[in-house]
Design an enzyme around this catalytic site. Structure first.
Site, PDB file in Angstrom:
ATOM      1  N   MET A 158     -24.712 -41.843 -97.330  1.00  0.00           N
ATOM      2  CA  MET A 158     -26.194 -42.730 -97.243  1.00  0.00           C
ATOM      3  C   MET A 158     -26.163 -43.396 -98.542  1.00  0.00           C
ATOM      4  O   MET A 158     -26.965 -44.277 -98.510  1.00  0.00           O
ATOM      5  CB  MET A 158     -27.113 -41.549 -96.907  1.00  0.00           C
ATOM      6  N   CYS A 178     -25.239 -34.747-104.968  1.00  0.00           N
ATOM      7  CA  CYS A 178     -24.808 -35.542-103.988  1.00  0.00           C
ATOM      8  C   CYS A 178     -23.619 -36.247-104.310  1.00  0.00           C
ATOM      9  O   CYS A 178     -23.369 -36.782-105.507  1.00  0.00           O
ATOM     10  CB  CYS A 178     -26.010 -36.811-103.688  1.00  0.00           C
ATOM     11  N   ASN A 188     -24.331 -28.198-101.587  1.00  0.00           N
ATOM     12  CA  ASN A 188     -24.509 -29.587-100.986  1.00  0.00           C
ATOM     13  C   ASN A 188     -23.089 -30.085-100.420  1.00  0.00           C
ATOM     14  O   ASN A 188     -22.317 -29.080-100.249  1.00  0.00           O
ATOM     15  CB  ASN A 188     -24.882 -30.773-102.095  1.00  0.00           C
TER      16      ASN A 188
END
Length: 301
Positions: A70, A125, A187
């Site tokens: 994303m 991330c 994550n």
């Protein structure tokens, strides 16, 4: 069996939490997840400035999960503040996921989103240049970011860790030394998919992060390792699809679990997982606290 729990300074009606990045962009969607049985909800990761994210395709489905890239799209903390206020009408704790490149940026976002019941620091991330994992692989930076946010807010601070390291324990210890109230593990794992007809990487960003059932064994191991060295709670995330997955995470040491990818398949996952945990405890005549870390106690007998 009652399954209320304390997770990193928050009291939850059950140990299921919406993970960051899934239906967490608006206050209305967060309220909907809460109404479907989640014990708490985590927002989409929010930064200092508006960010459009990566070009599509930004998410692909695999047999055992998803790969997404994303790129941390978000409207900025100033624009998201109203959504947070709406989400707080849900009746469950709302955790603001925040990101930045420096301790100062993290602090600015935290101060810009007052009213969150806790903050989850996204230092993990794997597909946003300059953010996330690029911060979260450096123990000293994790420590300083955590310390800065803890000094700026009066609510719990959680740190979401990356599995893309040789050993996750030093990163967890750095978060604890910085004052974190809990760590969240894990994550996504760095991943990639290629179209064999063209040779092109499928994702617009070429690579991304793997989530879903495929990562669960990695997540279980990370939670297990962190539980052995930390004094603060560990919240498990990565491939939770049913109550048995949640029990496994708890036996590894998690006090609660976050659920993400499974929500794409069934928004009722929170209720079914909670019910399954309760029924399991009834069958075993055990309390929730008794299964947390059980795998550690069993091997030491």
């Amino acid at each position: 069996m009652k399954i209320t729990c304390n997770a990193g300074g928050l009291t939850l009606k059950n140990p299921t939490i919406l993970a960051a990045g899934v239906l967490g962009t608006t206050g209305a969607s967060l309220k909907r997840i809460a109404s479907m049985g989640a014990g708490a909800v985590v927002t989409k990761s929010i930064g200092t400035e508006p960010k459009p994210g990566h070009h599509n395709p930004s998410m692909i489905r695999l047999e055992e999960g998803y790969i997404n890239a994303m790129g941390l799209p978000n409207p900025s903390f100033g624009e998201f503040r109203q959504e947070l206020e709406i989400a707080r009408e849900s009746g469950v704790p709302v955790i603001a996921s925040i990101f930045g490149a420096t301790p100062e940026e993290f602090t600015a976002v935290a101060n810009g989103l007052p009213g969150a019941d806790a903050y989850e620091l996204n230092v993990s991330c794997p597909h946003a240049k300059g953010y996330g994992m690029q911060c979260g692989t450096d123990p000293e930076l994790v420590r300083s970011i955590t310390k800065a946010v803890k000094a700026a807010v009066k609510v719990p601070v959680w740190v979401k860790l990356t599995p893309n390291v040789t050993d996750i324990r030093p990163i967890g210890l750095a978060a604890q030394e910085g004052g974190a109230d809990a760590v969240v593990a894990i994550n996504t794992l760095k991943a990639m998919a290629i179209d064999i007809n063209t040779g092109w990487p499928i994702l617009g960003n070429r690579s991304g992060g793997l989530s879903g059932p495929a990562v669960k064994p990695v997540a279980i191991k990370c939670v297990y390792d962190l539980y052995e060295v930390l004094d603060i709670p560990v919240i498990g995330v990565g491939g939770v699809s049913n109550w048995a997955d949640a029990i496994e995470f708890m036996m590894a040491g998690a006090c609660a679990v976050e659920i993400g990818s499974a929500v794409y398949e069934d928004i009722g996952t929170f209720a079914s997982v909670s019910m399954g945990i309760s029924n399991y405890l009834d069958r075993k005549n055990m309390k929730l606290d008794e299964i947390i870390g059980l795998a550690h106690r069993v091997v030491k007998q």
